[in-house]
Design a protein around this motif. Structure first.
Motif, PDB file in Angstrom:
ATOM      1  N   GLN A  73       0.499  -1.090   0.081  1.00 54.57           N
ATOM      2  CA  GLN A  73      -0.047   0.619   0.085  1.00 54.57           C
ATOM      3  C   GLN A  73       0.650   1.075   0.199  1.00 54.57           C
ATOM      4  OE1 GLN A  73      -2.619  -0.534   3.762  1.00 54.57           O
ATOM      5  NE2 GLN A  73      -0.957   0.711   5.080  1.00 54.57           N
ATOM      6  N   GLN A  75       0.102   5.849   0.222  1.00 52.39           N
ATOM      7  CA  GLN A  75      -1.069   6.753   1.385  1.00 52.39           C
ATOM      8  C   GLN A  75       0.387   7.618   1.040  1.00 52.39           C
ATOM      9  OE1 GLN A  75      -3.371   6.296   4.396  1.00 52.39           O
ATOM     10  NE2 GLN A  75      -2.739   8.154   5.629  1.00 52.39           N
ATOM     11  N   ASP A  89      -5.001   7.254  -1.003  1.00 55.25           N
ATOM     12  CA  ASP A  89      -4.202   5.746  -0.322  1.00 55.25           C
ATOM     13  C   ASP A  89      -3.808   4.534  -1.717  1.00 55.25           C
ATOM     14  OD1 ASP A  89      -5.633   3.302   0.861  1.00 55.25           O
ATOM     15  OD2 ASP A  89      -6.325   5.773   1.657  1.00 55.25           O
ATOM     16  N   ARG A  91      -4.113   0.655  -1.926  1.00 55.71           N
ATOM     17  CA  ARG A  91      -3.357  -0.714  -1.743  1.00 55.71           C
ATOM     18  C   ARG A  91      -4.411  -1.814  -2.545  1.00 55.71           C
ATOM     19  NH1 ARG A  91      -5.423  -2.809   4.148  1.00 55.71           N
ATOM     20  NH2 ARG A  91      -4.623  -1.503   4.755  1.00 55.71           N
TER      21      ARG A  91
END
Length: 276
Positions: A73, A75, A89, A91
């Motif tokens: 991930q 962010q 973000d 993922r």
């Protein structure tokens, strides 16, 4: 003699200029060294102002009967003031879900956070909006000698269907919790709360909880506790240059409702955050 005087004036002027630059540099370093930051869930940190970037890598463990998959991930969060920030973000989960199927699950999310900070902790509440896209390649039909079309392997968020139609379009066995766990597709909205607490200069605790509704008629609960180490305090370059640098380890517990799925899924992320 006149030229010697001009040379002395020039050297003195340059020396004064360099000295002023050195003083400004030291003042800038001193200001950075006085900044106190608080780590937050998802490889980010409260910094009062500035830009935060974080990334993490880990493992996603869906259910006891499912295989573990790789996960990563990223962010980004920008602090407009000491009480409000906005971020985004991404993922990804990917790998063999079981011996019959493999999955690539993509999650995109934007959020707006409202902060309540202090010297040692930061609390926040955030509304957010997400977009999910799931691609499942099922091998079960191929093993049986049947053809599996690309249309059944992939489904996109703009195809409006309920949960059962999504499962059918993906070639998912209704009794297979592993595969039905990834029938989330399309938009979702939710609300999250969380924060971080500095135990010492080097060690902090983080925690967050999110509840969201996906338009495939599923409700998700995600609880994420974690621990973070202040790398900036032991890295001279980061202390001179960056507002924050944290290494974090997080454990996520995820429960899906309205999908007839028993049990909790877990995620484990090791990540790093940089603040400028």
């Amino acid at each position: 003699m006149r030229y010697l005087f001009l040379l002395i004036v020039l050297v003195f002027g340059l020396s004064a200029s360099f000295a002023a630059d050195d003083v400004d540099s030291l003042e800038s370093e001193n200001k950075l060294s006085e900044i106190t930051t608080v780590p937050l869930p998802g490889q980010t940190a409260y910094m009062e102002q500035g830009l935060s970037f974080g990334m993490g890598f880990g493992v996603y463990d869906p259910l006891d009967e499912c295989d573990c998959m790789g996960a990563w991930q990223v962010q980004i969060e920008y602090f407009y003031s000491d009480w409000v920030s906005a971020g985004a973000d991404v993922r990804f989960f990917g790998g063999d879900l079981d011996r019959d199927a493999m999955v690539m699950y993509q999650r995109y999310r934007v959020n707006l956070r409202f902060h309540k900070p202090s010297d040692k902790f930061d609390l926040y509440v955030e509304p957010f909006m997400g977009l999910e896209n799931t691609s499942i390649s099922a091998f079960r039909k191929q093993v049986k000698g049947e053809k599996t079309s690309k249309d059944k392997d992939e489904r996109y968020w703009w195809d409006e269907s309920d949960g059962e139609e999504i499962a059918d379009s993906l070639g998912i066995d209704e009794s297979d919790d592993c595969q039905r766990l990834f029938t989330l597709d399309g938009f979702s909205i939710g609300l999250g709360v969380g924060g971080g607490y500095n135990l010492t200069r080097y060690l902090s605790l983080t925690a967050g909880a999110h509840v969201e509704y996906n338009f495939s008629k599923a409700v998700l609960l995600n609880v994420v506790p974690g621990v973070a180490f202040n790398l900036r305090e032991v890295w001279p370059w980061a202390k001179r240059t960056l507002r924050s640098t944290w290494i974090s380890f997080e454990i996520g517990a995820i429960k899906t409702f309205n999908n007839d799925i028993d049990g909790w899924s877990n995620s484990f992320f090791l990540g790093i955050q940089f603040g400028a």
